[in-house]
Write a protein that holds these residues in place. Structure first.
Motif, PDB file in Angstrom:
ATOM      1  N   VAL A 240       0.834  -1.202   0.000  1.00  0.00           N
ATOM      2  CA  VAL A 240       0.000   0.000   0.000  1.00  0.00           C
ATOM      3  C   VAL A 240       0.870   1.254   0.000  1.00  0.00           C
ATOM      4  O   VAL A 240       0.497   2.284  -0.583  1.00  0.00           O
ATOM      5  CB  VAL A 240      -0.979  -0.002   1.197  1.00  0.00           C
ATOM      6  CG1 VAL A 240      -1.777   1.298   1.257  1.00  0.00           C
ATOM      7  CG2 VAL A 240      -1.942  -1.189   1.083  1.00  0.00           C
ATOM      8  N   PHE A 243       1.458   2.084  -3.488  1.00  0.00           N
ATOM      9  CA  PHE A 243       0.261   2.664  -4.106  1.00  0.00           C
ATOM     10  C   PHE A 243       0.114   4.146  -3.738  1.00  0.00           C
ATOM     11  O   PHE A 243      -0.188   4.984  -4.593  1.00  0.00           O
ATOM     12  CB  PHE A 243      -0.994   1.905  -3.653  1.00  0.00           C
ATOM     13  CG  PHE A 243      -0.975   0.414  -3.907  1.00  0.00           C
ATOM     14  CD1 PHE A 243      -0.129  -0.142  -4.848  1.00  0.00           C
ATOM     15  CD2 PHE A 243      -1.798  -0.425  -3.182  1.00  0.00           C
ATOM     16  CE1 PHE A 243      -0.112  -1.525  -5.079  1.00  0.00           C
ATOM     17  CE2 PHE A 243      -1.805  -1.791  -3.396  1.00  0.00           C
ATOM     18  CZ  PHE A 243      -0.961  -2.343  -4.339  1.00  0.00           C
ATOM     19  N   THR A 328      -6.330   1.617  -0.827  1.00  0.00           N
ATOM     20  CA  THR A 328      -6.067   1.358  -2.244  1.00  0.00           C
ATOM     21  C   THR A 328      -7.162   1.949  -3.120  1.00  0.00           C
ATOM     22  O   THR A 328      -6.884   2.587  -4.143  1.00  0.00           O
ATOM     23  CB  THR A 328      -5.935  -0.154  -2.490  1.00  0.00           C
ATOM     24  OG1 THR A 328      -4.861  -0.668  -1.695  1.00  0.00           O
ATOM     25  CG2 THR A 328      -5.665  -0.452  -3.954  1.00  0.00           C
ATOM     26  N   THR A 364      -2.181  -2.724  -8.371  1.00  0.00           N
ATOM     27  CA  THR A 364      -3.297  -3.044  -7.474  1.00  0.00           C
ATOM     28  C   THR A 364      -4.089  -4.260  -7.949  1.00  0.00           C
ATOM     29  O   THR A 364      -5.079  -4.636  -7.320  1.00  0.00           O
ATOM     30  CB  THR A 364      -4.254  -1.840  -7.318  1.00  0.00           C
ATOM     31  OG1 THR A 364      -4.689  -1.406  -8.609  1.00  0.00           O
ATOM     32  CG2 THR A 364      -3.560  -0.690  -6.604  1.00  0.00           C
ATOM     33  N   THR A 370      -5.822  -6.836  -4.208  1.00  0.00           N
ATOM     34  CA  THR A 370      -6.989  -6.260  -4.865  1.00  0.00           C
ATOM     35  C   THR A 370      -7.951  -5.734  -3.789  1.00  0.00           C
ATOM     36  O   THR A 370      -8.266  -6.451  -2.823  1.00  0.00           O
ATOM     37  CB  THR A 370      -7.703  -7.284  -5.757  1.00  0.00           C
ATOM     38  OG1 THR A 370      -7.965  -8.465  -4.996  1.00  0.00           O
ATOM     39  CG2 THR A 370      -6.845  -7.651  -6.947  1.00  0.00           C
ATOM     40  N   PRO A 371      -8.417  -4.499  -3.914  1.00  0.00           N
ATOM     41  CA  PRO A 371      -9.128  -3.866  -2.791  1.00  0.00           C
ATOM     42  C   PRO A 371     -10.421  -4.551  -2.383  1.00  0.00           C
ATOM     43  O   PRO A 371     -10.697  -4.687  -1.187  1.00  0.00           O
ATOM     44  CB  PRO A 371      -9.374  -2.438  -3.298  1.00  0.00           C
ATOM     45  CG  PRO A 371      -9.205  -2.488  -4.777  1.00  0.00           C
ATOM     46  CD  PRO A 371      -8.212  -3.571  -5.034  1.00  0.00           C
TER      47      PRO A 371
END
Length: 392
Positions: A240, A243, A328, A364, A370-371
């Motif tokens: 993260v 990201f 994310t 991501t 993956t959120p």
């Protein structure tokens, strides 16, 4: 209040100064499908690859928050370089979970770069003094510049049962395929590595329970060392950070181009005067800030747990994954907000904004990051259900 360590402070100050150069090298990283050697040398000289090495081996033994700060700044310059740096720091930390004799071997130079993956796609066969290893591991970020490779696989025991094992193996024992052809995060060089009947000494093989749960006892990192973060939570937090850094880079490169920029085919000679641009920029900035706040919270949670000499609980791990999932989503939405008011010129390959956005969208997609998968996992916990994954 703990006094800041001067050596760590030097790294924290040096890395932001590298951002412009890393950003300029980003297209070259994408074109060659691997970060330039200059990037590695810059980070090595800044001390980045000593951050996760224990102090007794000449490392800096930086806290999670300090490592997160460095990875975020690197990713502001080049997300691919940030992803590689995060992977190598994670690999360096993993060695600290091995017995002391292995740590002495891995950390001999005081700095180390270790690639690897968490998919159990290898086969371990017990033999005298260790194991014979065969298998292939895809998406092996940083393998072209690593010293060691962490691999995960299955052992079939004589009684028909199976065990999950991790091994640290010198990278030269692997073949590296030229198979990384992607549209995002191309510079990570996440090629496939393969091993064919490679002997691995028993000392460099541990069970999944030992690595993930910290069950080994013949090592100096047991107790309240402040660094027992748990493998999955550590990897999630570092991911993260990449990201967030990529979103910051997108924001910076978008806003830097605004002064003097008109909106084509309209009467607006200054795009930054347009209310929609102002709204989208504010939206992006605040979503990035919200993501950082979420990340700061779970980093403190993990550090407090480690400082108490405890491993993260299942609830801790799921919470990190869930809050990381929302963080994310926030940074993806932030870059989308900026893209809504970007112009055709931003599509040019020499413009950094489009690369930040593509790299963020690609990174991501990582199976563990993956959120919505992570938010679903967190939702199960909040509703009193059992997690549906062993990756905790």
């Amino acid at each position: 209040m703990t006094e800041p360590d001067p050596a760590i402070s030097a790294v924290l100050q040096a890395v932001p100064a590298l951002v412009p150069r890393l950003r300029e090298n980003a297209r070259a990283a994408e074109d060659r499908r691997w970060i330039p050697e200059e990037n590695i040398e810059l980070l090595e000289d800044a001390g980045v690859f000593r951050l996760a090495v224990p102090r007794r081996f000449g490392g800096l033994d930086a806290s999670m928050a300090e490592q997160i700060q460095v990875v975020t700044d690197i990713s502001r310059g080049c997300p691919s370089t940030g992803w590689v740096a995060a992977a190598w720091l994670e690999g360096a930390w993993v060695a600290s979970q091995y017995p002391d004799e292995v740590q002495k071997e891995i950390y001999a130079a005081g700095t180390v770069r270790t690639s690897g993956g968490l998919s159990p796609t290898g086969q371990f066969t017990a033999t005298e003094g260790g194991y014979v290893l065969s298998g292939s591991w895809r998406f092996n970020t940083g393998c072209r510049g690593a010293h060691w490779n962490l691999v995960f696989g299955v052992e079939e025991r004589p009684d028909g049962t199976h065990g999950l094992l991790y091994a640290l193996v010198p990278i030269e024992e692997f073949e590296v395929a030229d198979d990384w052809h992607v549209t995002a995060a191309a510079g990570t060089g996440s090629f496939t590595t393969s091993a064919t009947e490679v002997f691995v000494p028993a000392r460099r093989v541990v069970t999944a329970e030992e690595l993930v749960g910290g069950a080994t006892t013949d090592r100096s990192n047991t107790g309240a060392t402040g660094r027992n973060y748990g493998l999955v939570t550590y990897v999630a937090a570092m991911s993260v950070a990449v990201f967030i850094g990529a979103a910051k880079g997108a924001y910076e490169t978008f806003t830097e181009r605004l002064p003097g920029k008109a909106i084509a085919y309209t009467g607006w000679t200054e795009q930054r005067d347009h209310p929609l641009t102002q709204i989208k920029v504010a939206t992006a900035a605040n979503r990035i800030a919200a993501a950082e706040a979420l990340a700061d919270g779970y980093v403190r949670l993990l550090q407090d747990r480690a400082d108490a000499g405890e491993h993260p609980t299942v609830e801790d791990s799921v919470t990190v994954r869930g809050r990381g999932g929302l963080a994310t989503l926030l940074v993806l939405e932030a870059t989308d907000a900026l893209h809504d008011v970007s112009t055709a010129s931003s599509l040019a390959r020499d413009q950094h904004f489009q690369r930040f956005r593509r790299d963020l969208a690609g990174l991501t997609r990582h199976g563990m990051m993956t959120p919505f998968t992570n938010l679903e996992l967190h939702g199960r916990l909040l509703l009193g259900l059992e997690p549906d994954t062993h990756y905790l």
